[in-house]
Design an enzyme around this catalytic site. Structure first.
Site, PDB file in Angstrom:
ATOM      1  CB  ALA A 149      37.800  36.642  94.236  1.00 37.44           C
ATOM      2  N   GLY A 179      35.443  35.480  89.053  1.00 33.73           N
ATOM      3  CA  GLY A 179      34.152  36.279  88.384  1.00 33.73           C
ATOM      4  C   GLY A 179      33.699  36.033  86.526  1.00 33.73           C
ATOM      5  N   GLY A 180      33.607  37.035  86.675  1.00 34.04           N
ATOM      6  CA  GLY A 180      32.647  36.819  84.964  1.00 34.04           C
ATOM      7  C   GLY A 180      33.587  35.260  84.268  1.00 34.04           C
ATOM      8  CB  THR A 207      38.076  31.098  90.051  1.00 34.85           C
ATOM      9  OG1 THR A 207      36.737  30.509  89.168  1.00 34.85           O
ATOM     10  CG2 THR A 207      38.069  30.371  91.123  1.00 34.85           C
ATOM     11  CB  VAL A 208      41.335  34.444  92.042  1.00 29.25           C
ATOM     12  CG1 VAL A 208      43.143  35.398  92.308  1.00 29.25           C
ATOM     13  CG2 VAL A 208      41.336  35.337  90.837  1.00 29.25           C
ATOM     14  CE  LYS A 229      41.904  36.888  87.625  1.00 26.78           C
ATOM     15  NZ  LYS A 229      41.774  38.836  87.057  1.00 26.78           N
ATOM     16  CG  ASP A 285      36.838  45.320  84.637  1.00 28.87           C
ATOM     17  OD1 ASP A 285      35.481  46.209  85.087  1.00 28.87           O
ATOM     18  OD2 ASP A 285      36.721  44.297  85.009  1.00 28.87           O
TER      19      ASP A 285
END
Length: 648
Positions: free
Chosen positions: A25, A27-28, A31-32, A47, A141
Site C-alpha cells: 500500500a 499512503g500520504g 509506502t508499505v 514501511k 490516526d
C-alpha cells in the site's frame, strides 16, 4: 495489492537485510512493502518514508523517536515494530507482517455490522489504544484502514506513533495538522492539538461507521468535513440505522463530545464502557437490529463509503483555513499611514545619527577603560571570576536563566556585553545558566526499570534515585511514578527519580465475564490461560474460579488460570430465555419500560410482580437523565419476584 511494475524499490535489499518483494500500500507519508528478513528468514512489512519527508531532519528525528516508543509497546492487539534504520536516502521501519485484510475492506464488503459484532471489534482496538495511552503514546490516526483483521479472527492496530511524529513535525514547521479528516476531533481541526481524548473521539466516529456503514460528517472537500466536525455534533447511530439499541447511541455520544473533558479520559475507560454494554446486549441483538432496519428503513440503503473520508489518505489541513471575516482598509487611509510612517522614519534616523555621533566622541575622549572579555560566554563561574579579576573588572551575578546552548553554572551573557568597554572598577553583571530549557517529563508508569531509563534517555533526561513504594494498581518491579511526576516540566540537566512498585494484589474475578477478565489480566501484563468448567447454576461465560486466588501478589509475566463456565449451560430463564422454566415457578410477562421515567418504570415492574434494580448507563453522571435507556430482560416471561434491571 498496488501495482509494483514501476516501483524502483521492489527487488532491492535495504540495510543488507530486508529484501523488498512487493508493494502492499502507498499512503500520504510512506509506502508499505511485503519484504523478507534475510537474517531471521521471515516475512515482514517494511514501511519506507517518502523521499521528500526523509529530507526533513526534524521529521526524521521525531520519526525515529516515536519508532523507539512504539517498539517498546508490547500488546497482542498492536502490530509489533521490530527495527528502524536508514539506507542511503531511505528511512524505514521493519514491522510485523499481518496477513489478512483491513477493517475498511470488511466494511466495503458488508456495508455495516451488527451491534454485537461492532463492539467485538471495538474491544481489542480499544485495548490496543489503552496500552498505548498508558505508555504515553497518542495514535492520532485511528481509522478502519489502520485496523487489521487476520484469518483466524485476531484484531491488530497499526501505525502507532507515526502519526504523532508527522503531526509534530508539520505543525511546528508549517502550521498544518495531519490526520484522516473523517476522524479528526474538533480540537485537532481548530489548533492541531491532539491527546489521548482525540483518539477516543476517532474511536467513537469509527464505532458510528461500523454501526451505520457511513461516516457521520460528509462534504465535497476535506475542509468541508473538518468544518462539520467543529460545528456539528455526531448524530446518534439509531437516527441513521433503525434498530440500534440506545446504549450504543450513548457510547457514540459520550466518545464524540465536542468537549474533551466530557469524553472518557482515555481508551482504557472507553473500553470498560464498551465491554459493559456488550455484556448486557441480548444474544440475538444483531438479528434484531437487522430485522428492525429492514422493516423501518425506507429508500435505498445507506452508502457504504462517504464521498469524503473513508479510505482517504492522511490529510494535511492549514490551521488558518477556516473562513474568517476581514474589513479592507480604505485607500485614503493607506496613503495617510504611509505618509506619516515615512516622515517618522526620517526623523527617527536623524535622531539616531546625532546620538551615535555624540556617543562616539564621548567614547574616544573619556578616561581609562577596559574591555569585557569576549571569551567569557561559556566559561564556568570560577573561570569567569578569574578572567574578570585579571582585567580589573568587578562583577556580580544576575538572575540565572535556562539555556539550551550553555551548560549549567556557565556564563550565558554579561551586561555590558562581551567586547564592550567599561571603566576600570565598574561592576558588570554576569548571568549563569540553570541548564537546558525545562521540558515535560515523559510518562513511564507501568514500564520496567530498564524500559523507563531508556525512555528518559531518549527524551534527554538522566535517571536519579531509584526507590520503592507499595501500589494497588502497578505490578511488582514496574514504575509507579517519577519525581517530578509525568508531565511536569524540568530541565534535562536535573535527574529524574524513579519509584518502583513492590507488587500488586491479584483482583477477584469470580463472577465476571471471561472475556473481560482475560483482557483485564492481559492489560496487567500477565499470561492468562482459560479452562472451561460446567456449573448449570451459574451464568455461562463467567469466571467460576481462578488460580492463584484473589489477593496473591503478582508481577508482569506471571501465569494466571481462569476457569470459565461453558457457554451452553442453562440457568435462570430471566437471564437466558432459551432455557426451560424452572419447575414450580409462576412465570409472568415482563413489561417494557424503555423510554419511561425511572419512577414510572419502577411502578410498572413492581406492579407486574417483579423486583427492580436500577443502574447508571455508561458515561452518565449521577445527576444525568431520568429516562430508562434499556432493561434486562427486555421482555418475554420471567418468574414472579425475579429482578429486572433498568439503566438510566
Amino acid at each position: 495489492m498496488d501495482t509494483t511494475v514501476a516501483d524502483p524499490l521492489v527487488g532491492q535489499v535495504l540495510d543488507g537485510r530486508y529484501r523488498i518483494e512487493s508493494r502492499i500500500a502507498r499512503g500520504g507519508m510512506a509506502t508499505v512493502y511485503l519484504s523478507k528478513d534475510l537474517k531471521l528468514d521471515r516475512p515482514i512489512a517494511l514501511k519506507v518514508m517518502h523521499a521528500g519527508l526523509a529530507q526533513d531532519d526534524d521529521f526524521v528525528h521525531r520519526f525515529i523517536g516515536e519508532a523507539k516508543s512504539a517498539a517498546a509497546l508490547s500488546h497482542p492487539n498492536v502490530v509489533a515494530v521490530y527495527d528502524q534504520g536508514t539506507d542511503r536516502q531511505y528511512v524505514f521501519l521493519a514491522m510485523e507482517y499481518v496477513p489478512g485484510r483491513t477493517l475498511r475492506d470488511l466494511l466495503t464488503e458488508r456495508g455495516r455490522l451488527g451491534p454485537r459484532h461492532a463492539l467485538e471489534i471495538m474491544q481489542p482496538v480499544l485495548a490496543a489504544l489503552g496500552a498505548a495511552h498508558r505508555a504515553g503514546l497518542v495514535h492520532r490516526d485511528v481509522k478502519p484502514e489502520n485496523v487489521l483483521l487476520t484469518g483466524d479472527g485476531q484484531v491488530k492496530v497499526a501505525d502507532f506513533g507515526l502519526a504523532r511524529a508527522e503531526s509534530a513535525s508539520k505543525q511546528t514547521k508549517t502550521g498544518m495538522i495531519i490526520g484522516t479528516v473523517g476522524y479528526l476531533a474538533p480540537e485537532q481541526v481548530l489548533s492541531g492539538h491532539a491527546d489521548v481524548r482525540s483518539d477516543v473521539y476517532a474511536a467513537g466516529v469509527m464505532l458510528f461507521e461500523l454501526l451505520t456503514g457511513r461516516q457521520p460528517h460528509q462534504g465535497e472537500t476535506p475542509l468541508a468535513v473538518a468544518y462539520k466536525h467543529v460545528n456539528e455534533v455526531v448524530p446518534l447511530p439509531s437516527s441513521v440505522t433503525p434498530g440500534i439499541p440506545p446504549q450504543l447511541d450513548a457510547l457514540v455520544a459520550m466518545a464524540t463530545s465536542h468537549d474533551p473533558a466530557r469524553r472518557p479520559p482515555d481508551a482504557g475507560r472507553f473500553l470498560a464502557a464498551v465491554a459493559d454494554t456488550h455484556r448486557n446486549l441480548p444474544p440475538n441483538i444483531d438479528e434484531m437490529a437487522a430485522n428492525a432496519t429492514s422493516v423501518l428503513q425506507s429508500g435505498p440503503p445507506a452508502p457504504t463509503r462517504p464521498p469524503v473520508g473513508a479510505g482517504m489518505r492522511t490529510s494535511v489541513i492549514p490551521l488558518g483555513a477556516m473562513p474568517q471575516e476581514s474589513t479592507p482598509r480604505a485607500p485614503f487611509l493607506d496613503r495617510l499611514i504611509d505618509f506619516i510612517t515615512g516622515r517618522f522614519v526620517l526623523i527617527a534616523l536623524g535622531v539616531i545619527a546625532v546620538v551615535v555621533i555624540g556617543w562616539a566622541v564621548w567614547y574616544q575622549t573619556a578616561g581609562q577603560y577596559a574591555k569585557v572579555p569576549r571569551d567569557i560566554v561559556g566559561m564556568s563561574a570560577e573561570q569567569a571570576r578569574t578572567r574578570l579579576t585579571e582585567e580589573g573588572i568587578d562583577f556580580k551575578r544576575g538572575t540565572a536563566v535556562y539555556s539550551d546552548k550553555v551548560k549549567r553554572n556557565h556564563v550565558v551573557s554579561a551586561e555590558p556585553a562581551p567586547g564592550e568597554r567599561v571603566k576600570q572598577g565598574q561592576v558588570i553583571t554576569i548571568v549563569l545558566s540553570k541548564g537546558r530549557q525545562p521540558i515535560p517529563v515523559p510518562d513511564v508508569t507501568g514500564k520496567s526499570l530498564d524500559e523507563a531509563k531508556k525512555v528518559l534517555e531518549d527524551n534527554g533526561f538522566t535517571t536519579g534515585d531509584v526507590t520503592r513504594a507499595p501500589s494497588s494498581t502497578v505490578l511488582k518491579d514496574a514504575v509507579v511514578r517519577t519525581d517530578p511526576k509525568a508531565g511536569d516540566r524540568q530541565s534535562p540537566d536535573e535527574p529524574v527519580g524513579i519509584v518502583l512498585s513492590n507488587g500488586v494484589a491479584l483482583p477477584n474475578l469470580v463472577g465476571q465475564p471471561g472475556d473481560a477478565a482475560t483482557n483485564q489480566l492481559r492489560a496487567m501484563g500477565l499470561d492468562v490461560k482459560v479452562e472451561e468448567q460446567q456449573d448449570p447454576s451459574k451464568p455461562p461465560g463467567t469466571v467460576l474460579n481462578q488460580n492463584p486466588p484473589p489477593g496473591t501478589a503478582v508481577s508482569r509475566g506471571d501465569d494466571v488460570t481462569l476457569y470459565v463456565n461453558k457457554q451452553d449451560n442453562c440457568f435462570l430463564p430471566q437471564i437466558n430465555p432459551l432455557c426451560p422454566p424452572t419447575n414450580g415457578q409462576e412465570m409472568l410477562a415482563v413489561p417494557s419500560t424503555v423510554g419511561k421515567s425511572v419512577d414510572e418504570a419502577k411502578g410498572m415492574l413492581e406492579g407486574a410482580g417483579f423486583q427492580v434494580d436500577m443502574k447508571k448507563a455508561p458515561g452518565r453522571g449521577d445527576d444525568e437523565g431520568d429516562q430508562v435507556l434499556f432493561q434486562n430482560p427486555p421482555g418475554g416471561n420471567a418468574p414472579r419476584g425475579s429482578v429486572v434491571t433498568i439503566w438510566r
